[in-house]
Design a protein around this motif. Structure first.
Motif, short mmCIF file in Angstrom:
data_model
loop_
_atom_site.label_atom_id
_atom_site.label_comp_id
_atom_site.label_asym_id
_atom_site.label_seq_id
_atom_site.Cartn_x
_atom_site.Cartn_y
_atom_site.Cartn_z
N ILE A 55 14.71 -0.75 8.48
CA ILE A 55 14.41 0.22 7.42
C ILE A 55 12.95 0.62 7.52
O ILE A 55 12.07 -0.20 7.74
N ASP A 56 12.72 1.92 7.40
CA ASP A 56 11.36 2.44 7.45
C ASP A 56 10.59 1.96 6.21
O ASP A 56 11.10 2.01 5.09
N VAL A 57 9.36 1.50 6.42
CA VAL A 57 8.56 0.99 5.30
C VAL A 57 8.40 2.05 4.22
O VAL A 57 8.34 1.73 3.02
N ARG A 58 8.36 3.32 4.60
CA ARG A 58 8.23 4.39 3.62
C ARG A 58 9.49 4.54 2.78
O ARG A 58 9.42 4.80 1.56
N SER A 97 0.83 -1.21 0.00
CA SER A 97 0.00 0.00 0.00
C SER A 97 0.86 1.26 0.00
O SER A 97 0.50 2.27 -0.63
N PHE A 98 2.01 1.23 0.68
CA PHE A 98 2.92 2.38 0.65
C PHE A 98 3.53 2.54 -0.75
O PHE A 98 3.72 3.68 -1.22
N VAL A 99 3.86 1.43 -1.41
CA VAL A 99 4.39 1.51 -2.77
C VAL A 99 3.36 2.15 -3.69
O VAL A 99 3.68 3.06 -4.48
N VAL A 100 2.11 1.68 -3.60
CA VAL A 100 1.07 2.21 -4.48
C VAL A 100 0.84 3.69 -4.21
O VAL A 100 0.76 4.50 -5.15
N ALA A 101 0.72 4.06 -2.94
CA ALA A 101 0.47 5.47 -2.60
C ALA A 101 1.59 6.37 -3.09
O ALA A 101 1.35 7.47 -3.62
#
Length: 326
Positions: free
Chosen positions: A193-196, A14-18
């Motif tokens: 590592i931060d997911v963002r 979801s972070f990749v998509v956003a």
């Protein structure tokens, strides 16, 4: 960029998509949708990758595909359907592919597990071999049009595993009135590592068409340094009570994760876990925010979601009992 994310409704996806939508890409997310909605601005295709025809609704050519699957059969099916019309492929893999957990600071040449023979892993002990099989399928099909990111420990907002959440939360909410917190004495390295930042790197690899294999992880800190940052972002008033490996083992405290555990603690002999060299990814532009920012944002997320059940740590009752015995 016309981008297809295989996944896109769970945590990293979801972070990749956003992020991809924010960068202006034309994004499609293919997933079962069981983990939540797709981020706004992306097209959602509901599909079960274990079934025939799963990719029928994602026609045309793709500038990049990003896949996070751990199941070799799913990865092979995706490649069969999409490789011939995809310019670049990014597979999010794992440092668990490495066979020797005692190696500290090793690079991408470290020996890996043999690949899983079948299409589907049935238990977590097969996770590393399953990802090896996924990697080999992608590299065989895509060659220099593929990038494999071997990722270590992921943290940040939304971390339900508990590994990156437990320490700032525990220091902010000690189980005892006098603020004591049970901590391991171990000094092994930790890379979170931060997911963002991982999502950003994954997109960067797709945009720049990075090829080959790279270890992707957080900056290296000792466990003691990591705990000190967690205590600082929690307010710095908790009182750490260090205990050694032998005492923890004798009192049935589990390492790393899971019930009745001290997250991130590793027993002797496996200190190489989560300590791989990330020099290649850094040379390709990997950017990481400070650990304090990640842990502070993770704590804020946890404060806003106190009822989320985490997958690691000691309960208040267990910690109080252990502190009393110690």
């Amino acid at each position: 960029m016309r981008l297809l994310v295989l996944g896109g409704t769970a945590w990293l996806g979801s972070f990749v998509v956003a992020d991809a939508v924010a960068r202006g890409h034309d994004v499609t997310a293919l997933a079962r949708g069981a983990s939540g909605p797709v981020p706004e601005g992306a097209r959602f295709v509901r599909a079960d990758r274990t079934r025939a025809g799963a990719f029928d609704e994602v026609g045309g050519d793709w500038d990049a595909v990003i896949d996070v699957s751990r199941q070799p059969g799913q990865v092979r099916a995706a490649l069969d359907a999409l490789a011939s019309r995809t310019a670049h492929w990014v597979l999010v893999s794992t440092s668990s592919v490495y066979a020797d957990p005692s190696i500290v600071g090793g690079d991408e040449s470290m020996p890996t597990h043999p690949p899983l023979a079948g299409d589907e892993m049935s238990e977590m002990s097969e996770y590393g071999p399953a990802k090896v099989a996924c990697e080999r399928a992608v590299l065989a099909a895509m060659g220099d049009r593929a990038h494999v990111a071997r990722v270590g420990l992921i943290g940040g907002p939304g971390d339900r595993s508990g590994r990156g959440v437990y320490w700032p939360w525990r220091f902010a909410h000690p189980s005892t009135p006098d603020g004591r917190v049970l901590v391991p004495e171990a000094a092994h390295p930790v890379q979170l590592i931060d997911v963002r930042d991982l999502a950003a790197w994954t997109l960067d690899a797709a945009e720049t068409r990075a090829s080959g294999i790279a270890n992707v992880g957080g900056a290296t800190h000792t466990l003691a340094e990591h705990l000190a940052v967690a205590r600082q972002v929690a307010g710095g008033t908790a009182v750490p009570v260090p205990v050694d490996d032998a005492w923890l083992d004798a009192h049935d405290v589990q390492p790393w994760a899971g019930p009745r555990s001290l997250p991130l603690w590793l027993p002797p002999g496996v200190a190489g876990l989560n300590s791989s060299s990330t020099a290649r990814a850094e040379s390709l532009g990997l950017r990481r925010r400070p650990l304090a920012e990640t842990l502070a944002d993770t704590l804020a997320w946890r404060e806003a979601h106190p009822d989320v059940v985490l997958g690691a740590g000691l309960s208040d009752d267990d910690e109080r009992a252990l502190l009393a015995e110690f």
